[in-house]
Design a protein around this motif. Structure first.
Motif, short mmCIF file in Angstrom:
data_model
loop_
_atom_site.label_atom_id
_atom_site.label_comp_id
_atom_site.label_asym_id
_atom_site.label_seq_id
_atom_site.Cartn_x
_atom_site.Cartn_y
_atom_site.Cartn_z
N GLN A 80 -4.63 -1.81 -0.56
CA GLN A 80 -3.42 -3.09 -0.68
C GLN A 80 -3.87 -4.23 -1.66
O GLN A 80 -5.22 -4.32 -1.62
CB GLN A 80 -3.17 -3.41 0.92
N PRO A 81 -3.13 -4.65 -2.14
CA PRO A 81 -3.56 -5.93 -3.03
C PRO A 81 -4.51 -6.86 -2.26
O PRO A 81 -4.56 -7.16 -1.24
CB PRO A 81 -2.40 -6.62 -3.07
N ILE A 103 -14.03 -1.44 8.59
CA ILE A 103 -13.01 -1.42 9.60
C ILE A 103 -13.19 -2.52 10.55
O ILE A 103 -14.28 -2.27 11.12
CB ILE A 103 -12.34 -0.29 9.84
N GLU A 104 -12.38 -3.67 10.75
CA GLU A 104 -12.66 -4.60 11.73
C GLU A 104 -11.86 -4.09 13.01
O GLU A 104 -11.12 -3.89 13.32
CB GLU A 104 -12.06 -5.89 11.39
N ALA A 105 -12.79 -4.12 14.02
CA ALA A 105 -12.49 -3.58 15.48
C ALA A 105 -13.55 -4.17 16.37
O ALA A 105 -14.28 -3.14 17.13
CB ALA A 105 -12.24 -2.25 15.48
N PHE A 161 -4.72 5.76 13.90
CA PHE A 161 -4.21 4.53 13.09
C PHE A 161 -4.33 4.61 11.78
O PHE A 161 -5.40 5.50 11.00
CB PHE A 161 -4.97 3.18 13.68
N ASN A 162 -3.99 3.64 10.86
CA ASN A 162 -4.18 3.56 9.47
C ASN A 162 -5.53 2.73 8.98
O ASN A 162 -5.29 1.55 9.79
CB ASN A 162 -3.04 3.50 8.34
N PRO A 177 -6.33 -0.63 7.44
CA PRO A 177 -5.55 -1.61 7.05
C PRO A 177 -5.81 -2.09 5.65
O PRO A 177 -5.27 -3.04 4.94
CB PRO A 177 -6.41 -2.74 7.78
N ASN A 202 -0.30 3.19 1.98
CA ASN A 202 0.12 4.23 2.96
C ASN A 202 0.93 5.31 2.09
O ASN A 202 1.74 4.81 1.19
CB ASN A 202 0.91 3.92 4.06
N TYR A 252 3.31 9.08 2.36
CA TYR A 252 3.80 9.97 3.38
C TYR A 252 3.40 11.38 3.47
O TYR A 252 3.50 12.08 2.46
CB TYR A 252 5.45 9.93 3.54
N TRP A 281 3.07 8.27 7.82
CA TRP A 281 2.46 7.41 6.71
C TRP A 281 1.05 7.35 6.91
O TRP A 281 0.56 6.86 7.78
CB TRP A 281 3.30 6.13 6.70
N LEU A 323 -1.70 4.30 -15.73
CA LEU A 323 -0.62 3.57 -16.17
C LEU A 323 -0.86 2.93 -17.58
O LEU A 323 -2.12 2.10 -17.62
CB LEU A 323 -0.51 2.30 -15.25
N LYS A 324 -0.49 3.22 -18.55
CA LYS A 324 -0.88 3.04 -19.83
C LYS A 324 0.38 2.18 -20.77
O LYS A 324 1.29 1.94 -20.14
CB LYS A 324 -1.05 4.14 -20.85
N GLN A 376 9.09 5.91 12.02
CA GLN A 376 8.84 7.20 10.93
C GLN A 376 9.58 8.61 11.52
O GLN A 376 9.99 8.27 12.67
CB GLN A 376 7.45 7.40 10.98
N ASP A 399 -8.42 -3.78 20.45
CA ASP A 399 -9.95 -4.18 20.56
C ASP A 399 -10.20 -5.16 19.41
O ASP A 399 -11.49 -5.02 18.94
CB ASP A 399 -10.85 -2.87 20.57
N GLY A 400 -9.45 -5.89 19.00
CA GLY A 400 -9.83 -7.03 18.17
C GLY A 400 -9.59 -6.61 16.64
O GLY A 400 -9.84 -7.44 15.78
N GLY A 401 -9.30 -5.44 16.18
CA GLY A 401 -8.75 -5.26 15.01
C GLY A 401 -7.39 -4.98 14.63
O GLY A 401 -6.45 -5.00 15.72
#
Lengths: 367, 367
Positions: free
Chosen positions: A36-37, A54-56, A108-109, A111, A115, A117, A122, A138-139, B36, B104-106
């Motif tokens: 993601q950007p 990954i934050e958790a 989960f995905n 973050p 995503n 399909y 997704w 992409l040219k 989805q 859990d915080g994420g």
């Protein structure tokens, strides 16, 4: 005895050193091009390792489904900052991979990732840079369009979505008509897959810019009409989708795009389940398509089809799938007088890099 | 004393009953239309309550960001089956909402919902059925296309993406030319927002089918060229995007689509940050657009613009935003002789239902 022990110790050291050398991970990780950007993770390095962050902070366990086969993915370790980190045990195959994250038993995905399909959900996507990635990059070349259409489908009583790739120049010369490839996704994917994961439009733009293929349209629609369930493929009935494709979508495309609306200028191909659909529909409906392509999607025997109906049979898969089966089928088809072409994607499995390369090989052979 | 206590008890009961009546949640929950494929949750009921169900058997805490304002969303409770469930404390506003899940915080997305780019990330989306949802429903009417184009942008040294809505019939009558609305998303969103969240294409298809608007093209592109950071809006510099839009995209669209390529047939509008961009660019570049639309995106004072440049000023917002500001600006513009129209979306806030309705009101006024 002392000498023997010494020799043993030496042997151990050598083995240890060799292992540690081969496992040395280069610290040249960069954000995946499918992030993601602005997201720094996941990252990939020049060897094909993937690293996740990954934050958790309050989670007990975070795993990523991507990893070496059969080992249950990659277990992340929690750092003091509340972020879970981990690197795949080994390099991943080149190209695109789906994955997801298990957080305390839930799916989960990531973050950080975009995503895509697949697997009837997704999923997160990651891109391991491939040595041949230029062909779908992409040219600065003329770009075709990917046009979302909503076409009426009386048989399913709704408007259904398809994407149509129109090559550069399609909207300039209003007298020119084009052949069409109907190209299907795999099980658990949808009509977005060939553009988003496959970069079919960029593959075509690049081939056309280099003069390597005739320009043609690619039509991509959703290949399932049944209720979507895991395991539903066993009872898959081709009829509803065949009706949508042959009786509804093809006439709509022929009416609304400048196509050459005959068998000789119409191809069907698909990956995995889309190959199975291609095989069944081309056998059920001879006279609709003249070029058949199964990408990791089975084979034809010479008796399945008739020479007068088919100008090209294209069969492909990854070298990590069942290449022998492809080669045998192509040989048998050739012996029987068919124009059959086989392609094996080196070092790839049942994944999108195999299918990107297959489209790249297939396109110049069409029409 | 006894009587007093009885009276008090009675009063309490009455209040209690009233509260319990008003809080009675109808058990007619159905899967959100933004789920989805095949996913049962999240669900919404006819009163606008949203209910969530998320698997995370080993988690200690699962919250959903959607809920009544200022209360930190909706806390889910863990069931014996390992699924966390919860219902919003009250009904949500009609229309589309972004949300995410705290595990859990994420920060993750709801695995049941589709994802929409907002808040500078792909967020979960949910749809609360609106009383007026027919105007953006997928109906059995002729459908236009949403065409993805990749246009060259020398100023940013890349090919940039835009989506172009072309109305039904655009590809039939090759002699007809069309006016164009350039329509911008809000902060943290991208060029996918107006189609995915806003259903701009369906709004137009339906309006055209009913003969309520002239057909025109809508061009939607990414309105940020800066690095994307939270808080970055404060230092937002319009120049790079203005260059992309005015010097690169507009000429590309005029060359590659059948447009009427003049000021009188070119409109610009945008929501929130896209309104800010519209306001700034129309002021910086008089003579490019003739119809200006700010949707929850600020106002003009009569001195900001010139009557000879502008055929229409359209200002809108939700009734839960600052409708007085819109009304005052429209009144001032009218007094100064402008063709100004204000629109207040009843019962909605700074969200997509406001902007869907605004487009529905705006389109018939254009060109």
């Amino acid at each position: 005895m002392k000498i023997k022990l010494m020799a043993l110790a030496f042997t151990c050291c050598v083995v240890g050193a060799a292992q540690s050398d081969s496992k040395k991970i280069k610290e040249d990780f960069k954000p995946s091009t499918k992030n993601q950007p602005g997201k720094e993770y996941p990252q990939v390095n020049s060897q094909g390792y993937a690293r996740f962050r990954i934050e958790a902070p309050a989670a007990d366990s975070v795993r990523v489904s991507l990893g070496l086969g059969g080992r249950g993915g990659t277990k992340l370790e929690k750092g003091e900052d509340g972020f879970w980190m981990g690197t795949t045990e080994g390099p991943m195959d080149e190209g695109f991979h789906y994955y997801h994250v298990d957080v305390d038993g839930g799916t989960f995905n990531d973050p950080g990732a975009k995503n895509y399909y697949g697997s009837v959900r997704w999923e997160s996507g990651i891109e391991i840079p491939a040595h041949d990635q230029e062909f779908y990059a992409l040219k600065d070349v003329p770009h075709g369009k990917v046009e979302q259409i909503l076409f009426p489908s009386p048989s399913t009583n709704t408007s259904r979505r398809a994407f149509v790739y129109t090559p550069p120049g399609y909207h300039k010369d209003q007298s020119k008509r084009y052949p069409v490839l109907y190209l299907q996704h795999g099980w658990g994917e949808d009509e977005t897959a060939w553009s988003n994961q496959g970069h079919a439009n960029l593959i075509m733009d690049n081939l056309i810019a280099e003069g390597k293929t005739k320009p043609f349209l690619i039509v991509m629609t959703y290949g399932m009409t049944n209720e979507i369930k895991f395991g539903g493929l066993r009872n898959f009935d081709i009829k509803p989708f065949q009706t949508v494709l042959v009786d509804e979508l093809i006439p709509y495309v022929d009416q609304n795009f400048r196509t050459v609306a005959d068998e000789n200028h119409r191809a069907m191909g698909g990956l995995s389940m889309g190959g199975m659909e291609t095989r069944t529909i081309t056998m059920n409906k001879p006279g609709v398509f003249s070029h058949y392509a199964l990408l990791s999607g089975g084979v034809y025997s010479p008796d399945d089809i008739k020479k007068e109906d088919v100008k090209l049979v294209f069969l492909s898969c990854g070298s990590k799938e069942s290449p022998e089966r492809i080669k045998e089928s192509v040989a048998a088809l050739k012996s029987a007088g068919y124009n059959a072409v086989g392609y094996i994607s080196e070092g790839t499995a049942h994944e999108f890099q195999t299918w990107r390369r297959s489209l790249y090989e297939l396109a110049p052979l069409l029409f």
